[in-house]
Design a protein around this motif. Structure first.
Motif, mmCIF file in Angstrom:
data_model
loop_
_atom_site.group_PDB
_atom_site.id
_atom_site.type_symbol
_atom_site.label_atom_id
_atom_site.label_comp_id
_atom_site.label_asym_id
_atom_site.label_seq_id
_atom_site.Cartn_x
_atom_site.Cartn_y
_atom_site.Cartn_z
ATOM 1 N N ALA A 1 -4.310 -81.832 31.111
ATOM 2 C CA ALA A 1 -4.405 -82.469 32.431
ATOM 3 C C ALA A 1 -4.040 -83.952 32.325
ATOM 4 N N VAL A 2 -4.582 -84.624 31.328
ATOM 5 C CA VAL A 2 -4.291 -86.045 31.132
ATOM 6 C C VAL A 2 -2.820 -86.248 30.774
ATOM 7 N N GLN A 3 -2.305 -85.417 29.885
ATOM 8 C CA GLN A 3 -0.901 -85.515 29.458
ATOM 9 C C GLN A 3 0.055 -85.317 30.641
ATOM 10 N N VAL A 4 -0.192 -84.300 31.453
ATOM 11 C CA VAL A 4 0.673 -84.024 32.612
ATOM 12 C C VAL A 4 0.563 -85.162 33.623
ATOM 13 N N LYS A 5 -0.643 -85.675 33.840
ATOM 14 C CA LYS A 5 -0.822 -86.796 34.777
ATOM 15 C C LYS A 5 0.007 -87.992 34.334
ATOM 16 N N ILE A 6 -0.051 -88.329 33.057
ATOM 17 C CA ILE A 6 0.706 -89.476 32.536
ATOM 18 C C ILE A 6 2.199 -89.258 32.742
ATOM 19 N N GLU A 7 2.672 -88.059 32.442
ATOM 20 C CA GLU A 7 4.101 -87.767 32.596
ATOM 21 C C GLU A 7 4.524 -87.823 34.067
ATOM 22 N N LEU A 8 3.722 -87.254 34.952
ATOM 23 C CA LEU A 8 4.060 -87.294 36.378
ATOM 24 C C LEU A 8 4.034 -88.723 36.914
ATOM 25 N N GLU A 9 3.095 -89.541 36.426
ATOM 26 C CA GLU A 9 3.071 -90.947 36.842
ATOM 27 C C GLU A 9 4.332 -91.675 36.402
ATOM 28 N N ARG A 10 4.810 -91.382 35.211
ATOM 29 C CA ARG A 10 6.075 -91.988 34.741
ATOM 30 C C ARG A 10 7.229 -91.572 35.641
ATOM 31 N N LEU A 11 7.289 -90.287 35.947
ATOM 32 C CA LEU A 11 8.380 -89.782 36.775
ATOM 33 C C LEU A 11 8.318 -90.322 38.203
ATOM 34 N N ALA A 12 7.103 -90.595 38.694
ATOM 35 C CA ALA A 12 6.913 -91.029 40.089
ATOM 36 C C ALA A 12 6.741 -92.541 40.215
ATOM 37 N N MET A 13 7.044 -93.265 39.171
ATOM 38 C CA MET A 13 6.739 -94.692 39.107
ATOM 39 C C MET A 13 7.130 -95.473 40.371
ATOM 40 N N PHE A 14 8.265 -95.181 40.946
ATOM 41 C CA PHE A 14 8.741 -95.957 42.091
ATOM 42 C C PHE A 14 8.682 -95.178 43.404
ATOM 43 N N LYS A 15 7.934 -94.097 43.435
ATOM 44 C CA LYS A 15 7.894 -93.253 44.629
ATOM 45 C C LYS A 15 6.661 -93.489 45.515
ATOM 46 N N GLY A 16 5.667 -94.205 45.015
ATOM 47 C CA GLY A 16 4.468 -94.451 45.815
ATOM 48 C C GLY A 16 3.518 -93.274 45.886
ATOM 49 N N LEU A 17 3.638 -92.346 44.951
ATOM 50 C CA LEU A 17 2.763 -91.170 44.924
ATOM 51 C C LEU A 17 1.578 -91.428 43.997
ATOM 52 N N LYS A 18 0.412 -90.935 44.395
ATOM 53 C CA LYS A 18 -0.788 -91.080 43.584
ATOM 54 C C LYS A 18 -1.195 -89.713 43.052
ATOM 55 N N SER A 19 -1.614 -89.705 41.796
ATOM 56 C CA SER A 19 -2.084 -88.455 41.207
ATOM 57 C C SER A 19 -3.428 -88.695 40.538
ATOM 58 N N VAL A 20 -4.154 -87.602 40.334
ATOM 59 C CA VAL A 20 -5.448 -87.681 39.668
ATOM 60 C C VAL A 20 -5.623 -86.447 38.792
ATOM 61 N N ALA A 21 -6.165 -86.670 37.594
ATOM 62 C CA ALA A 21 -6.518 -85.570 36.695
ATOM 63 C C ALA A 21 -7.975 -85.194 36.990
ATOM 64 N N VAL A 22 -8.232 -83.916 37.173
ATOM 65 C CA VAL A 22 -9.544 -83.404 37.557
ATOM 66 C C VAL A 22 -9.970 -82.377 36.518
ATOM 67 N N TYR A 23 -11.017 -82.720 35.771
ATOM 68 C CA TYR A 23 -11.479 -81.822 34.712
ATOM 69 C C TYR A 23 -12.945 -82.074 34.431
ATOM 70 N N GLY A 24 -13.586 -81.083 33.831
ATOM 71 C CA GLY A 24 -14.990 -81.208 33.472
ATOM 72 C C GLY A 24 -15.187 -82.222 32.363
ATOM 73 N N GLY A 25 -16.393 -82.789 32.292
ATOM 74 C CA GLY A 25 -16.686 -83.780 31.266
ATOM 75 C C GLY A 25 -16.356 -85.198 31.720
ATOM 76 N N GLN A 26 -15.795 -85.329 32.914
ATOM 77 C CA GLN A 26 -15.481 -86.629 33.497
ATOM 78 C C GLN A 26 -16.398 -86.817 34.708
ATOM 79 N N ALA A 27 -16.802 -88.050 34.965
ATOM 80 C CA ALA A 27 -17.679 -88.321 36.104
ATOM 81 C C ALA A 27 -17.016 -87.849 37.396
ATOM 82 N N ILE A 28 -17.734 -87.033 38.150
ATOM 83 C CA ILE A 28 -17.188 -86.493 39.390
ATOM 84 C C ILE A 28 -16.986 -87.602 40.422
ATOM 85 N N ALA A 29 -17.771 -88.671 40.346
ATOM 86 C CA ALA A 29 -17.644 -89.788 41.296
ATOM 87 C C ALA A 29 -16.257 -90.419 41.211
#
Length: 181
Positions: free
Chosen positions: A50-78
């Protein structure tokens, strides 16, 4: 090209062959940054992916204004809830935590346009079949679905036939041989 044409796609290729770019580039090109709702969902088997894909998608979308989030257990839900509140366009999630958000009604998938099942064989191998079926019942049927896997066991073929619309099958390399790209 098949993704850009709006087709459902099943891609079979080994790890390291560029599957993230194969779905990420057309996904990013198709999403509208002005619409502040979840338009793309990428399901992955592990938090590391999830983290790896998020980083790659952020690189690809750098100038597009898109926001992404990785959602997985073990991370604060807040932290995840705050990202949803700010308006995430792409969610990269493990099935368990996504089911948690669906159950809590903290995530609206009603405007979802793209669903990607990445490393689908691994997700089924580690027991996420029921969760995947639950998730697929909560996303719009009008979505475009992309499924990527290194292998195509019967369980994956069942998923394809049940949830995808006349998908185009793309095979890179042999059934279990590494690709030489």
């Amino acid at each position: 090209p098949s993704v850009n044409e709006g087709l459902d796609v099943v891609g079979q290729a080994q790890t390291g062959t560029g599957k993230t770019a194969a779905f990420g580039i057309p996904l990013i090109e198709s999403l509208d940054p002005r619409i502040r709702t979840v338009q793309g969902l990428v399901l992955v088997p592990t938090r590391e992916l999830a983290v790896q894909v998020k980083i790659e998608l952020e690189r690809l979308a750098m100038f597009k204004g898109l926001k992404s989030v990785a959602v997985y257990g073990g991370q604060a839900i807040a932290r995840q809830l705050e990202a949803f509140r700010r308006g995430s366009h792409i969610i990269i999630a493990t099935p368990g935590r996504l089911i948690d958000h669906i159950g809590r009604r903290t995530l609206d998938l009603g405007q979802l346009r793209f669903l990607v099942l990445d490393e689908a064989d691994q997700m089924l191998d580690i027991g996420f079949a029921d969760d995947i079926n639950k998730i697929l019942r909560h996303v719009p049927s009008s979505r475009q679905t992309l499924l990527f896997s290194a292998t195509m066991p019967t369980s994956i073929r069942r998923l394809v036939h049940r949830y995808m619309k006349d998908p185009k099958w793309i095979l890179v390399g042999g059934d279990s041989e590494p690709s030489l790209l």
